[in-house]
Motif scaffolding. Structure first.
Motif, PDB file in Angstrom:
ATOM      1  N   ARG A  71       0.838  -1.210   0.000  1.00  0.00           N
ATOM      2  CA  ARG A  71       0.000   0.000   0.000  1.00  0.00           C
ATOM      3  C   ARG A  71       0.870   1.256   0.000  1.00  0.00           C
ATOM      4  O   ARG A  71       0.558   2.241  -0.687  1.00  0.00           O
ATOM      5  CB  ARG A  71      -0.942  -0.014   1.201  1.00  0.00           C
ATOM      6  CG  ARG A  71      -2.084  -1.018   1.088  1.00  0.00           C
ATOM      7  CD  ARG A  71      -3.147  -0.805   2.157  1.00  0.00           C
ATOM      8  NE  ARG A  71      -2.664  -1.170   3.480  1.00  0.00           N
ATOM      9  CZ  ARG A  71      -2.805  -2.384   4.013  1.00  0.00           C
ATOM     10  NH1 ARG A  71      -3.410  -3.349   3.338  1.00  0.00           N
ATOM     11  NH2 ARG A  71      -2.370  -2.644   5.232  1.00  0.00           N
ATOM     12  N   ASP A  72       1.953   1.240   0.750  1.00  0.00           N
ATOM     13  CA  ASP A  72       2.857   2.391   0.785  1.00  0.00           C
ATOM     14  C   ASP A  72       3.489   2.622  -0.584  1.00  0.00           C
ATOM     15  O   ASP A  72       3.617   3.771  -1.041  1.00  0.00           O
ATOM     16  CB  ASP A  72       3.947   2.173   1.832  1.00  0.00           C
ATOM     17  CG  ASP A  72       3.413   2.189   3.257  1.00  0.00           C
ATOM     18  OD1 ASP A  72       2.280   2.657   3.469  1.00  0.00           O
ATOM     19  OD2 ASP A  72       4.132   1.692   4.157  1.00  0.00           O
ATOM     20  N   GLN A  91       2.236   1.795  -3.488  1.00  0.00           N
ATOM     21  CA  GLN A  91       1.215   2.296  -4.405  1.00  0.00           C
ATOM     22  C   GLN A  91       0.894   3.766  -4.138  1.00  0.00           C
ATOM     23  O   GLN A  91       0.631   4.532  -5.075  1.00  0.00           O
ATOM     24  CB  GLN A  91      -0.040   1.438  -4.307  1.00  0.00           C
ATOM     25  CG  GLN A  91       0.178   0.027  -4.841  1.00  0.00           C
ATOM     26  CD  GLN A  91      -1.015  -0.872  -4.597  1.00  0.00           C
ATOM     27  OE1 GLN A  91      -1.599  -0.883  -3.516  1.00  0.00           O
ATOM     28  NE2 GLN A  91      -1.388  -1.653  -5.601  1.00  0.00           N
ATOM     29  N   ALA A  92       0.938   4.168  -2.873  1.00  0.00           N
ATOM     30  CA  ALA A  92       0.688   5.566  -2.536  1.00  0.00           C
ATOM     31  C   ALA A  92       1.800   6.473  -3.072  1.00  0.00           C
ATOM     32  O   ALA A  92       1.551   7.592  -3.514  1.00  0.00           O
ATOM     33  CB  ALA A  92       0.554   5.733  -1.027  1.00  0.00           C
ATOM     34  N   MET A  93       3.041   5.955  -3.033  1.00  0.00           N
ATOM     35  CA  MET A  93       4.183   6.732  -3.496  1.00  0.00           C
ATOM     36  C   MET A  93       4.371   6.630  -5.002  1.00  0.00           C
ATOM     37  O   MET A  93       5.074   7.480  -5.598  1.00  0.00           O
ATOM     38  CB  MET A  93       5.447   6.263  -2.785  1.00  0.00           C
ATOM     39  CG  MET A  93       5.457   6.517  -1.291  1.00  0.00           C
ATOM     40  SD  MET A  93       6.919   5.810  -0.484  1.00  0.00           S
ATOM     41  CE  MET A  93       8.230   6.760  -1.265  1.00  0.00           C
ATOM     42  N   ASN A  94       3.764   5.620  -5.631  1.00  0.00           N
ATOM     43  CA  ASN A  94       3.921   5.410  -7.072  1.00  0.00           C
ATOM     44  C   ASN A  94       2.535   5.189  -7.689  1.00  0.00           C
ATOM     45  O   ASN A  94       2.222   4.092  -8.156  1.00  0.00           O
ATOM     46  CB  ASN A  94       4.816   4.195  -7.338  1.00  0.00           C
ATOM     47  CG  ASN A  94       6.205   4.351  -6.772  1.00  0.00           C
ATOM     48  OD1 ASN A  94       7.088   4.880  -7.401  1.00  0.00           O
ATOM     49  ND2 ASN A  94       6.390   3.869  -5.552  1.00  0.00           N
ATOM     50  N   PRO A  95       1.707   6.222  -7.694  1.00  0.00           N
ATOM     51  CA  PRO A  95       0.339   6.057  -8.210  1.00  0.00           C
ATOM     52  C   PRO A  95       0.346   5.768  -9.698  1.00  0.00           C
ATOM     53  O   PRO A  95       1.321   6.089 -10.396  1.00  0.00           O
ATOM     54  CB  PRO A  95      -0.315   7.403  -7.897  1.00  0.00           C
ATOM     55  CG  PRO A  95       0.828   8.364  -7.856  1.00  0.00           C
ATOM     56  CD  PRO A  95       1.985   7.601  -7.278  1.00  0.00           C
ATOM     57  N   PRO A  96      -0.719   5.164 -10.213  1.00  0.00           N
ATOM     58  CA  PRO A  96      -0.802   4.901 -11.655  1.00  0.00           C
ATOM     59  C   PRO A  96      -0.711   6.190 -12.450  1.00  0.00           C
ATOM     60  O   PRO A  96      -1.170   7.245 -12.019  1.00  0.00           O
ATOM     61  CB  PRO A  96      -2.174   4.254 -11.816  1.00  0.00           C
ATOM     62  CG  PRO A  96      -2.555   3.777 -10.464  1.00  0.00           C
ATOM     63  CD  PRO A  96      -1.902   4.696  -9.486  1.00  0.00           C
ATOM     64  N   VAL A  97      -0.084   6.094 -13.611  1.00  0.00           N
ATOM     65  CA  VAL A  97      -0.013   7.232 -14.529  1.00  0.00           C
ATOM     66  C   VAL A  97      -1.295   7.244 -15.349  1.00  0.00           C
ATOM     67  O   VAL A  97      -1.622   6.281 -16.037  1.00  0.00           O
ATOM     68  CB  VAL A  97       1.208   7.130 -15.451  1.00  0.00           C
ATOM     69  CG1 VAL A  97       1.209   8.287 -16.444  1.00  0.00           C
ATOM     70  CG2 VAL A  97       2.487   7.134 -14.617  1.00  0.00           C
ATOM     71  N   VAL A  98      -2.031   8.325 -15.251  1.00  0.00           N
ATOM     72  CA  VAL A  98      -3.316   8.424 -15.962  1.00  0.00           C
ATOM     73  C   VAL A  98      -3.093   9.036 -17.341  1.00  0.00           C
ATOM     74  O   VAL A  98      -2.399  10.029 -17.479  1.00  0.00           O
ATOM     75  CB  VAL A  98      -4.315   9.286 -15.148  1.00  0.00           C
ATOM     76  CG1 VAL A  98      -5.634   9.394 -15.910  1.00  0.00           C
ATOM     77  CG2 VAL A  98      -4.516   8.698 -13.777  1.00  0.00           C
TER      78      VAL A  98
END
Length: 201
Positions: A191-192, A194-201
């Motif tokens: 989770r950490d 993913q929070a620091m590396n969010p998906p590129v939209v």
């Protein structure tokens, strides 16, 4: 961690699922043009590497390796990866809210639908995995034993992985306790990330 954990920890993110599955077949920087990977898949590869690093360096996992090292020596970590997937399979419903028999066919179908994004070696492994239904069989000791024996045949040096099931049987309750202590920490680490590396939209 082994295949089931990497798949589960990817959630419903297609890029993470693909990258997490093919990561061991991609050497060096996944962003290098020679790989031709999307940013989303690269993110999955980085997550796979984060999961492996966190697991390899965790003191609870080292305590598990100590129990197996007299038999498997430098391959103790490989045995523990399979043991951890076993306990995830056994407790999959309580952890994920989905049954293993629902999750696994959906994951197999996902790989078939994205065949063109998998390196040939990864697709060959996927074929063996689906043919023998590795992930469903991880919940059974017989399936874990087959997996360990298969790994033993592929190691460069004698590994004793073919008899590592004996260590799992002898220390089953201890390994299960280690899993329940370790896995929530791994989930938080993911989770950490993913929070620091969010998906590129």
């Amino acid at each position: 961690m082994n295949i089931l954990a990497h798949a589960y920890l990817s959630g419903d993110d297609e890029g993470l699922l693909i990258g997490n599955f093919i990561a061991d077949f991609i050497k060096g920087n996944p962003a290098h043009p020679r790989h031709g990977l999307s940013t989303a898949v690269q993110r999955g590869i980085w997550l796979h590497r984060q999961i492996d690093q966190f697991t390899d360096q965790h003191p609870l996992v080292e305590e598990m390796r100590i129990l197996v090292r007299p038999r498997c020596h430098k391959y103790a970590g490989a045995a523990i990866d399979v043991f951890l997937d076993h306990f995830l399979a056994v407790h999959f419903t309580e952890i994920s809210g989905r049954s293993l028999t629902e999750f696994v066919p959906a994951f197999y179908q996902f790989l078939k639908n994205h065949r063109t994004q998998l390196p040939d070696a990864a697709w060959r492994m996927a074929g063996y995995m689906m043919q023998h239904d590795w992930l469903t069989n991880y919940q059974f000791l017989e399936g874990i034993d087959r997996s360990l024996k298969g790994m033993s045949r592929r190691t460069a040096f004698p590994s004793n992985l073919d008899t590592a099931i004996e260590d799992l049987n002898d220390n089953y309750a201890s390994f299960e306790e280690y899993f329940h202590r370790f896995f929530p920490e791994l989930q938080q680490h993911v989770r950490d990330f993913q929070a620091m590396n969010p998906p590129v939209v």
